[in-house]
Design an enzyme around this catalytic site. Structure first.
Site, PDB file in Angstrom:
ATOM      1  N   ASN A  10     -55.437 -16.485 -11.582  1.00  0.00           N
ATOM      2  CA  ASN A  10     -54.167 -15.813 -11.276  1.00  0.00           C
ATOM      3  C   ASN A  10     -53.692 -15.150 -12.573  1.00  0.00           C
ATOM      4  O   ASN A  10     -53.184 -15.818 -13.459  1.00  0.00           O
ATOM      5  CB  ASN A  10     -53.150 -16.853 -10.783  1.00  0.00           C
ATOM      6  CG  ASN A  10     -51.763 -16.252 -10.627  1.00  0.00           C
ATOM      7  OD1 ASN A  10     -51.598 -15.026 -10.591  1.00  0.00           O
ATOM      8  ND2 ASN A  10     -50.759 -17.107 -10.536  1.00  0.00           N
ATOM      9  N   TRP A  11     -53.906 -13.829 -12.646  1.00  0.00           N
ATOM     10  CA  TRP A  11     -53.580 -13.135 -13.907  1.00  0.00           C
ATOM     11  C   TRP A  11     -52.078 -12.937 -14.084  1.00  0.00           C
ATOM     12  O   TRP A  11     -51.633 -12.506 -15.135  1.00  0.00           O
ATOM     13  CB  TRP A  11     -54.287 -11.775 -13.946  1.00  0.00           C
ATOM     14  CG  TRP A  11     -55.781 -11.851 -14.008  1.00  0.00           C
ATOM     15  CD1 TRP A  11     -56.559 -12.976 -13.992  1.00  0.00           C
ATOM     16  CD2 TRP A  11     -56.699 -10.748 -14.090  1.00  0.00           C
ATOM     17  NE1 TRP A  11     -57.895 -12.640 -14.056  1.00  0.00           N
ATOM     18  CE2 TRP A  11     -58.009 -11.284 -14.121  1.00  0.00           C
ATOM     19  CE3 TRP A  11     -56.540  -9.362 -14.134  1.00  0.00           C
ATOM     20  CZ2 TRP A  11     -59.151 -10.471 -14.202  1.00  0.00           C
ATOM     21  CZ3 TRP A  11     -57.674  -8.550 -14.212  1.00  0.00           C
ATOM     22  CH2 TRP A  11     -58.965  -9.110 -14.244  1.00  0.00           C
ATOM     23  N   LYS A  12     -51.316 -13.198 -13.033  1.00  0.00           N
ATOM     24  CA  LYS A  12     -49.853 -12.989 -13.063  1.00  0.00           C
ATOM     25  C   LYS A  12     -49.534 -11.557 -13.508  1.00  0.00           C
ATOM     26  O   LYS A  12     -50.318 -10.646 -13.254  1.00  0.00           O
ATOM     27  CB  LYS A  12     -49.179 -14.031 -13.958  1.00  0.00           C
ATOM     28  CG  LYS A  12     -49.655 -15.454 -13.665  1.00  0.00           C
ATOM     29  CD  LYS A  12     -48.747 -16.483 -14.237  1.00  0.00           C
ATOM     30  CE  LYS A  12     -49.380 -17.854 -14.099  1.00  0.00           C
ATOM     31  NZ  LYS A  12     -48.466 -18.938 -14.282  1.00  0.00           N
ATOM     32  N   HIS A  18     -46.689 -19.011  -4.366  1.00  0.00           N
ATOM     33  CA  HIS A  18     -46.776 -19.507  -5.739  1.00  0.00           C
ATOM     34  C   HIS A  18     -45.374 -19.917  -6.203  1.00  0.00           C
ATOM     35  O   HIS A  18     -44.385 -19.298  -5.827  1.00  0.00           O
ATOM     36  CB  HIS A  18     -47.343 -18.409  -6.662  1.00  0.00           C
ATOM     37  CG  HIS A  18     -47.692 -18.925  -8.025  1.00  0.00           C
ATOM     38  ND1 HIS A  18     -46.740 -19.153  -8.995  1.00  0.00           N
ATOM     39  CD2 HIS A  18     -48.876 -19.276  -8.571  1.00  0.00           C
ATOM     40  CE1 HIS A  18     -47.342 -19.621 -10.083  1.00  0.00           C
ATOM     41  NE2 HIS A  18     -48.635 -19.710  -9.851  1.00  0.00           N
ATOM     42  N   GLY A  29     -48.291 -23.444 -16.762  1.00  0.00           N
ATOM     43  CA  GLY A  29     -47.982 -22.721 -17.988  1.00  0.00           C
ATOM     44  C   GLY A  29     -47.344 -23.579 -19.071  1.00  0.00           C
ATOM     45  O   GLY A  29     -46.813 -23.063 -20.057  1.00  0.00           O
ATOM     46  N   GLU A  82     -50.057 -27.233  -6.948  1.00  0.00           N
ATOM     47  CA  GLU A  82     -49.683 -26.835  -8.301  1.00  0.00           C
ATOM     48  C   GLU A  82     -48.360 -27.494  -8.683  1.00  0.00           C
ATOM     49  O   GLU A  82     -47.281 -26.972  -8.346  1.00  0.00           O
ATOM     50  CB  GLU A  82     -49.525 -25.317  -8.369  1.00  0.00           C
ATOM     51  CG  GLU A  82     -50.790 -24.551  -8.068  1.00  0.00           C
ATOM     52  CD  GLU A  82     -50.776 -23.212  -8.783  1.00  0.00           C
ATOM     53  OE1 GLU A  82     -51.653 -22.985  -9.622  1.00  0.00           O
ATOM     54  OE2 GLU A  82     -49.872 -22.406  -8.518  1.00  0.00           O
ATOM     55  N   GLU A  98     -43.827 -19.470  -8.806  1.00  0.00           N
ATOM     56  CA  GLU A  98     -43.049 -18.412  -9.477  1.00  0.00           C
ATOM     57  C   GLU A  98     -42.438 -17.464  -8.450  1.00  0.00           C
ATOM     58  O   GLU A  98     -41.362 -16.903  -8.688  1.00  0.00           O
ATOM     59  CB  GLU A  98     -43.944 -17.683 -10.491  1.00  0.00           C
ATOM     60  CG  GLU A  98     -44.200 -18.566 -11.712  1.00  0.00           C
ATOM     61  CD  GLU A  98     -45.493 -18.291 -12.455  1.00  0.00           C
ATOM     62  OE1 GLU A  98     -46.114 -17.246 -12.228  1.00  0.00           O
ATOM     63  OE2 GLU A  98     -45.880 -19.164 -13.266  1.00  0.00           O
ATOM     64  N   SER A 127     -52.158 -25.715 -15.856  1.00  0.00           N
ATOM     65  CA  SER A 127     -52.731 -25.944 -17.190  1.00  0.00           C
ATOM     66  C   SER A 127     -54.163 -26.453 -17.152  1.00  0.00           C
ATOM     67  O   SER A 127     -54.576 -27.249 -18.004  1.00  0.00           O
ATOM     68  CB  SER A 127     -51.834 -26.882 -18.014  1.00  0.00           C
ATOM     69  OG  SER A 127     -50.565 -26.285 -18.232  1.00  0.00           O
ATOM     70  N   GLY A 184     -54.143 -20.058 -14.359  1.00  0.00           N
ATOM     71  CA  GLY A 184     -53.298 -18.992 -14.887  1.00  0.00           C
ATOM     72  C   GLY A 184     -53.768 -18.566 -16.265  1.00  0.00           C
ATOM     73  O   GLY A 184     -54.694 -17.756 -16.416  1.00  0.00           O
ATOM     74  N   GLY A 185     -53.168 -19.131 -17.300  1.00  0.00           N
ATOM     75  CA  GLY A 185     -53.441 -18.714 -18.675  1.00  0.00           C
ATOM     76  C   GLY A 185     -54.918 -18.630 -19.030  1.00  0.00           C
ATOM     77  O   GLY A 185     -55.372 -17.643 -19.628  1.00  0.00           O
TER      78      GLY A 185
END
Ligand code: PEP
Length: 252
Positions: A11-13, A99, A175, A169, A101, A215, A236-237
């Site tokens: 997930n590149w956001k 998600h 994150g 999640e 976010e 994470s 993500g990251g």
């Protein structure tokens, strides 16, 4: 032995301009071409602006592309939104819905997430339905009930192992660098699977993939991915670096 093939999804956001996204996608496609391929399905979900260059960059490879969200309608007066049909038209195979976010930034509730997931299925996409508790909910002992309720409220009607993936999640792990312990992850994944048995029956529940997200990194992926009910990761990251995403995939 589980018959579920693991899925490692990036997930590149809201990250990357065209050059970054193209380089990242090409880097992963090159790894796949060089082989050996990791024992999992691979997916990247770029921001909407990068879907076209990424689809072009990975053409001919086994790397799938998905959207990070979609609208519940096919078309109409919804300024700024993107429909699942539009994602499918660009070559996407998946759409993430719900998600945390999106739930936080856009106040999305379970009923909307369910409608989006059903629209994704209707467009021929695979829906990745995200659920997860906050730290306050975990500290209050509400983890299993929060996840059960989000799952029941967000799972699309008509969900099958082929068209739906669940992503657990924990919000406090996204994150933050704070990852769920294997025991914490397995407890929730097993509870999700038990709820899926009630909702979909034993066979469908046994076949449905449940991803862990929060994470996940190369140094903790192997332990998490070895858990009996963890069928992959939503990353993500660490999905923004070819080496890290690839190392996670190789942990499968
Ligand atoms: C995510 O955005 O879904 C996620 C899990 O992020 P991170 O891996 O950075 O915690």
């Amino acid at each position: 032995m589980s018959a579920r093939r693991k899925l490692i999804a990036g997930n590149w956001k809201m990250n990357g301009l065209r050059a970054d996204g193209t380089a990242l996608a090409k880097g992963l496609a090159a790894k796949l071409a060089a082989g050996p391929a990791p024992a999992c399905d691979l997916l990247v979900c770029p921001p909407f602006t990068l879907i076209v260059p990424v689809v072009e960059a990975v053409a001919g490879s086994a790397l799938a592309v998905g959207g990070q969200d979609c609208h519940a309608k096919t078309s109409g007066a919804h300024t700024g939104d993107t429909s699942p049909a539009m994602l499918a038209d660009l070559g996407c195979r998946y759409a993430i819905v719900g998600h945390s976010e999106r739930r936080t930034d856009h106040a999305e509730i379970d009923a909307q997430v369910k409608a989006k997931a059903e629209a994704a299925l209707a467009a021929g996409l695979i829906a990745i339905v995200c659920i997860g508790e906050t730290l306050a909910q975990r500290d209050a002992g509400q983890t299993l009930e929060v996840n059960r309720s989000q799952l029941v409220g967000s799972l699309p009607d008509g969900a099958t192992p082929e068209n739906t993936v669940v992503a657990y999640e924990p919000v406090w792990a996204i994150g933050t660098g704070r990852v769920a312990t294997p025991a914490q992850a397995q407890e929730v994944h097993a509870a999700i699977r038990a709820e899926l048995v009630k909702k979909l029956g034993a066979a469908a529940a046994a076949g449905m993939r449940i991803l862990y997200g929060g994470s996940m990194k190369p140094d903790n992926a192997r332990e998490l991915l070895a858990l009996p009910d963890v069928d992959g990761g939503l990353i993500g990251g660490a999905s923004l670096k070819v080496a890290d995403f690839w190392a996670i995939a190789e942990s499968c």
